[in-house]
Design a protein around this motif. Structure first.
Motif, short mmCIF file in Angstrom:
data_model
loop_
_atom_site.label_atom_id
_atom_site.label_comp_id
_atom_site.label_asym_id
_atom_site.label_seq_id
_atom_site.Cartn_x
_atom_site.Cartn_y
_atom_site.Cartn_z
N ASP A 94 0.85 -1.21 0.00
CA ASP A 94 0.00 0.00 0.00
C ASP A 94 0.88 1.25 0.00
OD1 ASP A 94 -2.31 -1.52 0.00
OD2 ASP A 94 -2.74 -1.22 2.13
N TRP A 95 1.90 1.26 0.84
CA TRP A 95 2.80 2.42 0.89
C TRP A 95 3.57 2.55 -0.42
CZ3 TRP A 95 8.09 3.07 0.48
CH2 TRP A 95 8.55 4.37 0.73
N TYR A 96 4.11 1.44 -0.90
CA TYR A 96 4.91 1.47 -2.12
C TYR A 96 4.12 2.11 -3.26
CZ TYR A 96 7.57 0.04 -6.19
OH TYR A 96 8.27 0.06 -7.36
N PHE A 97 2.88 1.62 -3.48
CA PHE A 97 2.10 2.13 -4.60
C PHE A 97 1.50 3.51 -4.33
CE2 PHE A 97 2.32 -2.38 -5.87
CZ PHE A 97 2.92 -2.18 -7.11
N SER A 98 1.60 4.00 -3.11
CA SER A 98 1.24 5.40 -2.86
C SER A 98 2.41 6.32 -3.24
CB SER A 98 0.86 5.62 -1.39
OG SER A 98 2.02 5.64 -0.57
N GLN A 99 3.59 5.74 -3.44
CA GLN A 99 4.79 6.50 -3.79
C GLN A 99 5.10 6.46 -5.28
OE1 GLN A 99 6.39 8.19 -1.14
NE2 GLN A 99 4.53 7.40 -0.18
N THR A 100 4.73 5.37 -5.95
CA THR A 100 5.09 5.17 -7.35
C THR A 100 4.10 4.20 -8.00
OG1 THR A 100 6.87 4.51 -8.86
CG2 THR A 100 6.66 3.24 -6.83
N ASN A 101 4.06 4.23 -9.32
CA ASN A 101 3.24 3.25 -10.05
C ASN A 101 4.12 2.25 -10.80
OD1 ASN A 101 4.20 4.87 -12.07
ND2 ASN A 101 2.20 5.35 -12.95
N ILE A 102 5.41 2.23 -10.49
CA ILE A 102 6.34 1.31 -11.12
C ILE A 102 6.15 -0.09 -10.51
CG2 ILE A 102 8.80 0.76 -11.43
CD1 ILE A 102 9.33 3.81 -11.27
N ASN A 103 6.13 -1.09 -11.39
CA ASN A 103 6.00 -2.47 -10.90
C ASN A 103 7.08 -2.77 -9.88
OD1 ASN A 103 3.81 -3.07 -12.50
ND2 ASN A 103 5.01 -4.07 -14.10
N VAL A 104 6.74 -3.58 -8.92
CA VAL A 104 7.67 -4.00 -7.88
C VAL A 104 7.98 -5.48 -8.10
CG1 VAL A 104 5.81 -4.53 -6.21
CG2 VAL A 104 8.10 -3.97 -5.38
N TRP A 105 9.19 -5.89 -7.75
CA TRP A 105 9.60 -7.28 -7.93
C TRP A 105 10.19 -7.81 -6.63
CZ3 TRP A 105 14.70 -8.78 -7.32
CH2 TRP A 105 15.64 -7.76 -7.27
N LEU A 106 10.29 -9.12 -6.57
CA LEU A 106 10.96 -9.78 -5.45
C LEU A 106 11.54 -11.08 -5.93
CD1 LEU A 106 9.24 -12.44 -4.25
CD2 LEU A 106 7.71 -10.64 -3.54
N GLY A 107 12.45 -11.60 -5.14
CA GLY A 107 13.02 -12.90 -5.43
C GLY A 107 12.86 -13.80 -4.22
N THR A 108 12.58 -15.06 -4.48
CA THR A 108 12.52 -16.06 -3.42
C THR A 108 12.86 -17.42 -4.01
OG1 THR A 108 11.24 -16.81 -1.51
CG2 THR A 108 10.05 -16.66 -3.60
N SER A 109 13.20 -18.34 -3.18
CA SER A 109 13.56 -19.66 -3.67
C SER A 109 12.33 -20.43 -4.12
CB SER A 109 14.27 -20.45 -2.56
OG SER A 109 15.46 -19.80 -2.20
N PRO A 110 12.47 -21.24 -5.18
CA PRO A 110 11.33 -22.03 -5.66
C PRO A 110 11.01 -23.16 -4.69
CG PRO A 110 13.29 -22.53 -6.94
CD PRO A 110 13.66 -21.41 -6.01
N ASN A 111 9.77 -23.59 -4.76
CA ASN A 111 9.29 -24.73 -3.97
C ASN A 111 9.44 -24.51 -2.47
OD1 ASN A 111 8.74 -26.16 -6.41
ND2 ASN A 111 10.92 -26.61 -6.53
N THR A 112 9.18 -23.28 -2.04
CA THR A 112 9.24 -22.96 -0.61
C THR A 112 7.87 -22.44 -0.17
OG1 THR A 112 9.92 -20.68 -1.08
CG2 THR A 112 11.69 -22.31 -0.71
N ARG A 113 7.70 -22.35 1.14
CA ARG A 113 6.48 -21.76 1.68
C ARG A 113 6.39 -20.29 1.27
NH1 ARG A 113 6.73 -22.62 7.49
NH2 ARG A 113 4.95 -21.24 7.51
N ALA A 114 7.54 -19.62 1.19
CA ALA A 114 7.55 -18.22 0.77
C ALA A 114 6.98 -18.09 -0.65
CB ALA A 114 8.96 -17.65 0.84
N GLU A 115 7.41 -18.96 -1.54
CA GLU A 115 6.89 -18.91 -2.90
C GLU A 115 5.37 -19.09 -2.90
OE1 GLU A 115 7.85 -20.84 -7.21
OE2 GLU A 115 7.57 -22.25 -5.55
N GLN A 116 4.89 -20.02 -2.12
CA GLN A 116 3.44 -20.25 -2.04
C GLN A 116 2.72 -19.04 -1.45
OE1 GLN A 116 1.93 -22.78 -3.62
NE2 GLN A 116 4.04 -23.17 -4.26
N PHE A 117 3.31 -18.43 -0.44
CA PHE A 117 2.74 -17.22 0.16
C PHE A 117 2.55 -16.14 -0.89
CE2 PHE A 117 3.55 -12.96 1.80
CZ PHE A 117 2.60 -12.83 2.80
N TYR A 118 3.59 -15.88 -1.67
CA TYR A 118 3.51 -14.81 -2.66
C TYR A 118 2.54 -15.16 -3.79
CZ TYR A 118 7.29 -12.46 -0.26
OH TYR A 118 8.05 -11.82 0.69
#
Length: 138
Positions: A103-127
């Motif tokens: 919410d804060w990020y997109f109140s500052q800019t309209n540029i797409n945001v990215w992230l990296g995480t390891s495949p086949n992890t709970r983090a990947e499923q969360f995202y």
């Protein structure tokens, strides 16, 4: 009939400050996935730079203890960190920190945001559950 332990505590979500860095580091180094091979790879000065200069951070506190945090980087347009102490996973804390951060990020800019995480992890499923799309692997 089994007895169930119900824990009642108050979660406080707020912006991260320099005073939070020591506890942020404790959470970061307590995780079971995406562990650091060397905790010195993310020094306190980097955390300070990200929450004061490059973007912003948020924490979740319970009983004056930080149990989760998120940090977004406006300069590189990426999610720099989103971590929870393992005993506080699956309680909605990560999703709340995620949503506050975006919410804060997109109140500052309209540029797409990215992230990296390891495949086949709970983090990947969360995202994925939060609506993120895989656009490539590295």
């Amino acid at each position: 009939m089994k007895k169930r332990l119900i824990i009642n505590y108050r979660m406080i979500f707020r912006e991260a400050t320099i005073q939070d860095i020591k506890q942020i580091q404790l959470v970061r180094n307590s995780v079971k996935e995406n562990t650091l091979s060397d905790p010195n790879l993310v020094p306190d000065r980097d955390v300070e730079d990200y929450i004061l200069n490059r973007g912003k951070g948020w924490v979740c506190e319970i009983n004056s203890e930080i149990v989760g945090f998120s940090i977004v980087d406006l300069k590189e347009n990426n999610i720099w960190a989103l971590f929870l102490a393992p005993e506080f996973e699956r309680q909605g804390i990560g999703r709340k920190l995620h949503d506050m951060m975006l919410d804060w990020y997109f109140s500052q800019t309209n540029i797409n945001v990215w992230l990296g995480t390891s495949p086949n992890t709970r983090a990947e499923q969360f995202y994925k559950k939060a609506g993120w799309k895989i656009i490539g692997t590295h």
